[in-house]
Design an enzyme around this catalytic site. Structure first.
Site, PDB file in Angstrom:
ATOM      1  N   TYR A  53       1.264  -1.054  -0.018  1.00 38.81           N
ATOM      2  CA  TYR A  53       0.313  -0.495   0.438  1.00 38.81           C
ATOM      3  C   TYR A  53       1.062   1.204  -0.070  1.00 38.81           C
ATOM      4  O   TYR A  53       1.821   1.405   0.127  1.00 38.81           O
ATOM      5  CB  TYR A  53      -1.049  -0.050   1.346  1.00 38.81           C
ATOM      6  CG  TYR A  53      -1.713  -0.560   1.355  1.00 38.81           C
ATOM      7  CD1 TYR A  53      -2.267  -1.940  -0.105  1.00 38.81           C
ATOM      8  CD2 TYR A  53      -2.853  -0.968   2.269  1.00 38.81           C
ATOM      9  CE1 TYR A  53      -2.904  -3.352  -0.227  1.00 38.81           C
ATOM     10  CE2 TYR A  53      -4.093  -2.091   2.434  1.00 38.81           C
ATOM     11  CZ  TYR A  53      -4.040  -2.841   1.056  1.00 38.81           C
ATOM     12  OH  TYR A  53      -5.240  -4.148   1.691  1.00 38.81           O
ATOM     13  N   SER A 236     -13.274  -4.584   0.545  1.00 42.49           N
ATOM     14  CA  SER A 236     -14.518  -3.325   0.017  1.00 42.49           C
ATOM     15  C   SER A 236     -15.894  -3.714   0.350  1.00 42.49           C
ATOM     16  O   SER A 236     -16.549  -4.267  -1.206  1.00 42.49           O
ATOM     17  CB  SER A 236     -13.884  -4.414  -1.787  1.00 42.49           C
ATOM     18  OG  SER A 236     -12.635  -3.513  -2.194  1.00 42.49           O
ATOM     19  N   LEU A 238     -18.461  -1.392   0.078  1.00 45.82           N
ATOM     20  CA  LEU A 238     -19.359  -0.808  -0.472  1.00 45.82           C
ATOM     21  C   LEU A 238     -18.736  -1.186  -1.860  1.00 45.82           C
ATOM     22  O   LEU A 238     -19.063  -0.213  -2.810  1.00 45.82           O
ATOM     23  CB  LEU A 238     -18.584   1.067  -0.232  1.00 45.82           C
ATOM     24  CG  LEU A 238     -19.023   1.146   0.966  1.00 45.82           C
ATOM     25  CD1 LEU A 238     -19.327   2.651   1.571  1.00 45.82           C
ATOM     26  CD2 LEU A 238     -20.422   0.492   1.860  1.00 45.82           C
ATOM     27  N   LYS A 246     -22.404   7.167  -5.253  1.00 50.90           N
ATOM     28  CA  LYS A 246     -21.213   8.582  -5.885  1.00 50.90           C
ATOM     29  C   LYS A 246     -21.131   8.871  -7.360  1.00 50.90           C
ATOM     30  O   LYS A 246     -21.389   9.558  -7.981  1.00 50.90           O
ATOM     31  CB  LYS A 246     -20.350   8.579  -4.930  1.00 50.90           C
ATOM     32  CG  LYS A 246     -19.697   7.726  -4.993  1.00 50.90           C
ATOM     33  CD  LYS A 246     -18.242   8.138  -4.435  1.00 50.90           C
ATOM     34  CE  LYS A 246     -17.447   7.644  -4.453  1.00 50.90           C
ATOM     35  NZ  LYS A 246     -15.912   7.454  -3.429  1.00 50.90           N
TER      36      LYS A 246
END
Length: 347
Positions: A53, A236, A238, A246
């Site tokens: 990351y 994940s 969402l 969105k």
């Protein structure tokens, strides 16, 4: 914040876990620090990261920066005991992380040392294999997944040697417990068998993608989780922001993940926006925030240990944290089940 057992480790982790993969790319160091402060203040004790990351994009120039941001927070606050910290060793093929080396007994020691240095800590509570060397059906590969070319003996030999290396790290005190990510039921069962046969660390958790739109975990892995006390750490939840609504109507908010990765890792398909509309309508009808509804739903699943969410703004963070206080009615759950049957596997 509700706490759940992390496998059979004896650790209790918050049912919401703070994800970090945007820190160092979409989020600054100060923003990462602020997110940790807010999450811990709201009862979260579980933070997940990885040596590779940040993502979005995944590039050599920023690799490891997320762990460094966690490290400067730990150095500044001295609050290591307030956090159950999880990280991951990358699997084969990611060339800017240790030259794309696979997970081997030798690469584990190197990766652990790198993560400890960046995070300015002497131990990692949960250390996870990010993806199997042999490949995985995750990340939309399920549509054409074919395990037949795998050499069973080689796969099992690698599992044996890497689990022995994990046992060595536990003895050294550099890691506390062991987990998997992007794994299958068969792979997890083999690691469990090897740990039992050799008295090595037991798999505590599996970190796989799981959301209203991605429910590959619901069958064989769900059964394994329940019987073997190996719970899911859902990433994940969402669906890379899709379930917030969105991106509906072609919207691409500035600085959003879709503004960087146009297809959201293969999640943008002809059917996905219709599926999202179905869940948005459920939330509207019941007066719920769609993101909170999606997160709260994951917490109802019988195999869930913790749901990993990420945020790029404090507003998003507060919405996600509020999911822990939301109880979904029977009517909402029935509507969600109907939507799932009408829109299965949209990506």
């Amino acid at each position: 914040m509700k706490m759940n057992p992390l496998g059979r480790t004896g650790l209790m982790v918050s049912e919401l876990c703070l994800g970090t993969m945007t820190w160092g790319s979409q989020n600054t160091e100060a923003e990462g620090h602020a997110q940790i402060d807010r999450a811990l203040d709201r009862g979260v004790n579980f933070v997940d990261t990885a040596e590779m990351y940040p993502t979005n994009p995944k590039i050599a120039e920023t690799q490891g920066r997320t762990e460094e941001i966690i490290g400067t927070w730990l150095s500044r606050t001295g609050r290591r005991s307030d956090m159950i910290l999880a990280s991951k060793v990358s699997g084969t093929g990611l060339m800017h992380v240790r030259g794309g080396a696979p997970i081997t007994a030798g690469s584990i020691r190197e990766a652990v040392e790198g993560s400890l240095r960046r995070m300015q800590t002497d131990h990692i509570d949960l250390y996870q294999f990010h993806w199997p060397n042999r490949g995985s059906y995750m990340f939309r590969q399920n549509w054409s997944y074919d395990p037949s070319p795998q050499n069973t003996s080689e796969v099992l030999d690698n599992m044996h040697s890497t689990l022995e290396a994990i046992a060595d790290e536990v003895k050294r005190g550099t890691i506390g417990h062991f987990g998997l990510s992007n794994e299958s039921a068969w792979g997890t069962a083999q690691f469990l068998r090897l740990s039992e046969a050799n008295d090595w660390p037991r798999v505590a958790s599996i970190q796989n993608e799981y959301s209203l739109l991605c429910r590959l975990y619901d069958t064989d892995l769900a059964e394994l989780s329940v019987h073997e006390d190996v719970g899911l750490l859902a990433f994940s939840p969402l669906a890379a922001g899709l379930l917030s609504g969105k991106y509906q109507g072609g919207a691409v908010p500035a600085g959003s993940r879709k503004s960087i990765t146009e297809d959201l890792g293969g999640r943008i398909t002809p059917r996905v926006f219709e599926a999202v509309d179905a869940y948005l309508e459920i939330a509207r009808r019941h007066g719920l925030d769609p993101s909170q509804m999606a997160l709260a739903w994951t917490l109802t699943r019988p195999f869930m240990t913790s749901c990993i969410f990420g945020a790029t703004t404090m507003e998003q963070l507060d919405i996600a944290l509020g999911a822990g206080d939301l109880t979904l009615s029977e009517e909402v759950m029935e509507d969600i089940d109907a939507a799932h049957r009408a829109h299965p596997m949209p990506f």
